[in-house]
Design a protein around this motif. Structure first.
Motif, mmCIF file in Angstrom:
data_model
loop_
_atom_site.group_PDB
_atom_site.id
_atom_site.type_symbol
_atom_site.label_atom_id
_atom_site.label_comp_id
_atom_site.label_asym_id
_atom_site.label_seq_id
_atom_site.Cartn_x
_atom_site.Cartn_y
_atom_site.Cartn_z
ATOM 1 N N MET A 45 5.113 -17.641 7.004
ATOM 2 C CA MET A 45 5.050 -16.444 6.170
ATOM 3 C C MET A 45 3.724 -15.708 6.393
ATOM 4 O O MET A 45 3.690 -14.534 6.731
ATOM 5 C CB MET A 45 5.250 -16.943 4.731
ATOM 6 N N LYS A 60 3.540 -14.263 9.739
ATOM 7 C CA LYS A 60 4.322 -13.050 9.928
ATOM 8 C C LYS A 60 3.516 -11.822 9.486
ATOM 9 O O LYS A 60 3.449 -10.814 10.184
ATOM 10 C CB LYS A 60 5.607 -13.164 9.110
ATOM 11 N N VAL A 61 2.878 -11.964 8.328
ATOM 12 C CA VAL A 61 2.059 -10.856 7.820
ATOM 13 C C VAL A 61 0.978 -10.526 8.832
ATOM 14 O O VAL A 61 0.742 -9.383 9.179
ATOM 15 C CB VAL A 61 1.410 -11.237 6.481
ATOM 16 N N THR A 104 2.369 -8.806 11.995
ATOM 17 C CA THR A 104 2.745 -7.421 11.701
ATOM 18 C C THR A 104 1.497 -6.552 11.619
ATOM 19 O O THR A 104 1.392 -5.498 12.230
ATOM 20 C CB THR A 104 3.446 -7.308 10.326
ATOM 21 N N SER A 105 0.526 -7.059 10.874
ATOM 22 C CA SER A 105 -0.678 -6.261 10.655
ATOM 23 C C SER A 105 -1.416 -6.018 11.952
ATOM 24 O O SER A 105 -1.885 -4.921 12.226
ATOM 25 C CB SER A 105 -1.620 -6.979 9.703
ATOM 26 N N ILE A 150 0.159 -3.353 13.976
ATOM 27 C CA ILE A 150 -0.145 -2.024 13.440
ATOM 28 C C ILE A 150 -1.556 -1.612 13.832
ATOM 29 O O ILE A 150 -1.816 -0.494 14.272
ATOM 30 C CB ILE A 150 0.013 -2.006 11.902
ATOM 31 N N ALA A 163 2.176 -1.285 4.732
ATOM 32 C CA ALA A 163 3.020 -1.903 5.756
ATOM 33 C C ALA A 163 3.037 -3.414 5.581
ATOM 34 O O ALA A 163 4.076 -4.059 5.709
ATOM 35 C CB ALA A 163 2.493 -1.527 7.136
ATOM 36 N N ALA A 164 1.875 -3.982 5.262
ATOM 37 C CA ALA A 164 1.806 -5.430 5.082
ATOM 38 C C ALA A 164 2.610 -5.869 3.865
ATOM 39 O O ALA A 164 3.234 -6.934 3.870
ATOM 40 C CB ALA A 164 0.353 -5.864 4.934
ATOM 41 N N SER A 220 6.244 -6.772 4.322
ATOM 42 C CA SER A 220 6.654 -8.024 4.962
ATOM 43 C C SER A 220 6.576 -9.210 4.003
ATOM 44 O O SER A 220 6.782 -10.343 4.409
ATOM 45 C CB SER A 220 5.793 -8.276 6.191
ATOM 46 N N ILE A 221 6.272 -8.966 2.742
ATOM 47 C CA ILE A 221 6.268 -10.072 1.779
ATOM 48 C C ILE A 221 7.707 -10.377 1.374
ATOM 49 O O ILE A 221 8.484 -9.464 1.070
ATOM 50 C CB ILE A 221 5.414 -9.724 0.534
ATOM 51 N N GLN A 230 10.416 -14.428 -3.104
ATOM 52 C CA GLN A 230 9.312 -14.930 -3.926
ATOM 53 C C GLN A 230 9.271 -14.207 -5.261
ATOM 54 O O GLN A 230 9.037 -14.801 -6.309
ATOM 55 C CB GLN A 230 7.981 -14.732 -3.209
ATOM 56 N N GLY A 251 -0.383 -12.370 -0.654
ATOM 57 C CA GLY A 251 0.319 -11.920 0.545
ATOM 58 C C GLY A 251 -0.522 -10.959 1.360
ATOM 59 O O GLY A 251 -0.405 -10.886 2.584
#
Lengths: 541, 307
Positions: free
Chosen positions: A1, A4-5, A8-9, A12, B189-190, B193-194, B198, B220
């Motif tokens: 998890m 993934k963040v 992605t970041s 970007i 944007a971040a 993706s959470i 949850q 997150g």
């Protein structure tokens, strides 16, 4: 998890990276010695027959911003190539970034044949250093052999000759010469004559009269900023020439008195000036936003009647502002006021007065020039009879006509059908409204100053002793130049801070002495020493 | 993971599998080599008296002369202090702003309203700096917009850019106004993706929206916040001189003059290529140290780091 963040970041982020490239140029090293064939001066017949094209780097004059984008579109530069017979390829720096562009060009080591640049004002270390560092050629032999017109002019005018040489006697540019006393004065105090008449006041001459006048402007005319001047990049820019400061016997830089070089801001007179301006500011006689006042805001204040007095040029000041103030108030008239003095009848010690040799608009020949001889022959054209008329007035039958033996500008220039101001129109066909490698002619100014008030202004502002006290255009030796620049950089920063902090009242006038002590600790004495030696070398030229 | 295979065969296999990813990497690597690693050799002019006519290699070595000149300069301490303070203020006030904005936008339910807020906040980022500074100058004038509002409240107006003590607040506030929307995009944007599950779980457990924000949204976001923070540390001393130069004047030098504007006045206008390089190098070394320490601390404390 979490991964993934993160990914992605980061994606970007990478996409968002802006591309800023900076490249470093390598440069050619070593310079071949240029050999000059010997022989006596030979006259050149124009147009010269040649199949070579020369490269030329120079600024497009500010008058033409928004009118023409490149040299090749400007009639003058088209004709110049035609008349001399030498095809030119021009490059121009962006307006307002001449110094930075020049800097970058030098650093790249990729030089054109000719450079139009101010080597005294804008080249750290001056012309002598530019020759020593191998950027430009020493022109003595070349002028001697291939530039008969310039050579003759310099022989006939030894005072100019002294100015255009370096201390060691090197010629380095084709100079811009203000050919008449009348062309050397163009700036001074400007005031609303109609307000004075209405209030029954004379044109102020002394500091006390100025105080009275500004008070009256504030109280009776409702002027929010009675006196305003352009203060970017330095407070009261034009006080560099000694406006208002001159009343207290100083200017903002170095000057000479009784054979001594002195630095104005460290002299007692500067304190008196600060005292006066602090009082004026406190009383609301000076623009409240003075430290951020730029051309735009001063124009606006004059136009709206918030300001009634300023310091500016005959052309760019009175000429520009007169229509602005008239638009708001049909009776408005701007006139020149003399440089202020303390006691009535005194002659001001300082005022704007340019040298006969103006170091701007001069053209040097670089060490990269493929054919220096051709460049010299071409540049010499500006000092010939025919070239003199061409540079000052343009093309006969197009931009001027002879009336008797007086060249009269045509309506194309003075009442331009495309609504261009005279300064702009003249700049299209000739170079007399700014500068260049030629001798400027008084007859251009007589017509260029369309208003009687402008013509009168020159006579009012001329009346100073600046010629006696101003330093000529002296330069430190190449060895001393970086030391001098370092010292003066720090000192000028200090002077600017002191001036504005005291005037705005952030600090008391008594702080002046401690500032002078700081100047001394920043080696002001050494700077004065360097200047003194430079003056001596100049006098011995 | 079988370490017995040679690196080469593992690499070849990986290359075969992800051929297109590797090809896509080439321009990026090339860009960094050409524009970032290539010019680095030019930094040696900081230790020379560079003259273009002699070239980089041909210029004379002068050792630490330019560094000494900078450190011994009368204004060195002042510009260093100002640089650090302005950086610090921007870090403390401007860095969290986009995070807060992103959290707020995240809580809004109406899509249309979200869009409007985002657009309005990131608009100023696209206005040229020169125009922005013109606006700031006009607004803060003695008779400008802000002062008129203050006068309505019965106080006296004053030209704010003439007050040294107001320079940094004006600088930082306008910085926030110009960048907040743009910088919040990455956080928004971040947030996308959470995992929504949850939130579902938290709701069932009876967490309020505020609790959800603190226990799900912020954790997150933490990795990206950390990374942005570390990157920001690496730019600590790079206070952009353009904005400073457009806003300052001699009255405010004492609070506004930073390393880069000082070098601009001294280096660029005086053709001091070597001097400017020396100062730039000094800047980079400090930035590097800050970056590495920020990364180290962050790795120790939160297990999030760039490397």
């Amino acid at each position: 998890m979490r991964r993934k963040v993160l990914s992605t970041s980061l994606m970007i982020l990478l996409l968002g990276t802006t591309i800023l490239g900076c490249s470093s140029g390598d440069s050619k090293t070593g310079e071949a010695e240029k050999e000059t064939p010997s022989g006596s001066t030979e006259a050149t017949t124009y147009p010269i027959q040649t199949d070579k094209t020369l490269t030329y780097w120079g600024e497009i004059n500010g008058n033409l911003i928004g009118v023409k984008n490149s040299h090749s579109e400007i009639p003058f530069f088209q004709k110049w190539q035609e008349k001399t017979g030498v095809p030119l390829k021009f490059t121009a720096p962006p307006t307002g970034q001449v110094r930075e562009s020049f800097n970058v060009m030098l650093a790249s080591g990729d030089l054109p044949d000719m450079l139009e640049y101010n080597f005294i004002g804008d080249f750290p270390g001056g012309p002598e250093k530019a020759i020593n560092d191998g950027y430009i050629l020493k022109l003595n032999d070349l002028i001697d052999q291939y530039a008969p017109n310039l050579k003759k002019y310099l022989q006939d005018n030894p005072d100019i000759d002294k100015m255009v040489k370096t201390d060691s006697g090197s010629y380095y540019v084709f100079p811009f010469v203000r050919g008449d006393e009348y062309l050397r004065v163009f700036q001074g105090p400007i005031i609303r004559q109609d307000w004075l008449d209405e209030l029954g006041l004379p044109v102020p001459e002394t500091i006390d009269e100025w105080t009275t006048t500004l008070r009256a402007f504030k109280e009776k005319k409702g002027a929010a900023a009675p006196f305003s001047v352009v203060s970017k990049p330095r407070f009261f820019n034009d006080s560099g020439n000694g406006a208002f400061l001159g009343a207290f016997g100083v200017n903002r830089g170095f000057y000479q008195e009784d054979g001594q070089v002195k630095f104005g801001p460290a002299e007692e007179g500067f304190k008196e000036y600060l005292t006066l301006f602090q009082e004026w500011y406190k009383e609301g006689l000076i623009d409240k936003n003075i430290s951020t006042a730029d051309t735009k805001s001063v124009d606006g204040n004059l136009a709206s009647g918030a300001t009634g007095a300023s310091v500016g040029n005959a052309g760019g000041g009175i000429g520009k502002w007169q229509p602005l103030v008239e638009a708001n108030d049909p009776d408005a008239v701007l006139v020149a006021a003399p440089y202020p003095v303390l006691n009535k009848g005194d002659i001001p010690k300082f005022g704007q007065l340019n040298q006969g040799y103006a170091s701007e608009g001069t053209v040097a020949i670089t060490t990269a020039a493929k054919d220096p001889e051709l460049a010299v022959r071409m540049l010499d054209y500006g000092y010939s009879e025919e070239g003199h008329m061409f540079f000052n007035f343009g093309e006969e039958g197009v931009s001027y006509n002879m009336e008797g033996d007086y060249p009269k500008f045509t309506d194309l220039l003075l009442k331009n059908p495309d609504k261009l101001a005279p300064a702009q129109a003249i700049s299209l066909y000739a170079r007399s409204s700014y500068n260049g490698p030629f001798v400027q002619d008084k007859r251009y100014a007589e017509q260029f100053f369309a208003l009687q008030t402008q013509r009168d202004a020159i006579d009012v502002w001329k009346n100073t002793q600046a010629a006696k006290y101003n330093l000529p255009s002296i330069t430190p030796t190449p060895e001393e130049s970086s030391e001098y620049a370092t010292i003066m950089n720090d000192i000028n920063t200090l002077v600017d801070e002191m001036t504005i902090k005291i005037i705005l009242g952030n600090e008391p006038v008594d702080q002046f002495e401690s500032y002078v002590a700081k100047m001394k600790s920043l080696h002001l004495d050494r700077a004065i020493e360097i200047q003194t030696a430079a003056l001596e070398r100049y006098n011995n030229r | 993971m079988s370490n017995r295979q040679s690196f080469r065969s593992r690499f070849m296999r990986d290359f075969m599998m992800n051929k297109y990813l590797y090809i896509m990497m080439i321009p990026v690597i090339g860009y960094y080599l050409i524009f970032h690693y290539g010019p680095m050799y030019g930094a040696i002019i900081a230790f020379k008296d560079y003259s273009p006519m002699k070239g980089i290699l041909g210029s004379d070595w002068v050792g630490l002369k330019h560094f000494e000149e900078f450190f011994n300069s009368y204004y060195f301490l002042r510009v260093l202090k100002n640089t650090l303070l302005i950086s610090l203020y921007t870090l403390v006030f401007e860095f969290p702003a986009p995070i807060i904005l992103a959290l707020l936008i995240n809580e809004v339910r109406k899509r249309a309203f979200k869009r409007v807020v985002q657009t309005i906040t990131y608009m100023p980022y696209f206005i040229s700096l020169v125009v922005i500074c013109g606006i700031i100058t006009d607004f803060t004038n003695a008779d400008g917009l802000i002062n008129r509002l203050i006068m309505m409240l019965g106080y006296d107006g004053q030209a704010m850019l003439q007050k040294p003590e107001l320079f940094r607040p004006i600088y930082v506030l306008s910085e926030i106004w110009q960048r907040i929307g743009w910088e919040s995009i990455i956080y928004i944007a971040a947030l996308m993706s959470i995992d929504l599950e949850q939130y579902e779980a938290a709701k069932i457990d009876g967490a309020s929206r505020l609790k959800q924000m603190f226990h799900i949204t912020l954790p997150g976001l933490l990795p990206i916040i950390t990374i942005m923070f570390i990157l920001r540390m690496g730019n600590m001393l790079n206070v952009g001189f353009e904005k400073i130069i457009l806003l300052y004047n001699p009255v405010t030098y004492e609070t506004a003059d930073v390393i880069s504007s000082f070098v601009y006045r001294k280096g660029l206008l005086e053709f001091g290529w070597s001097y400017s390089s020396a100062v730039g190098l000094f800047n980079s070394v400090i930035n590097l140290v800050l970056l590495i320490s920020a990364n180290y601390i962050s790795r120790r404390v939160s297990q999030n780091s760039l490397w």
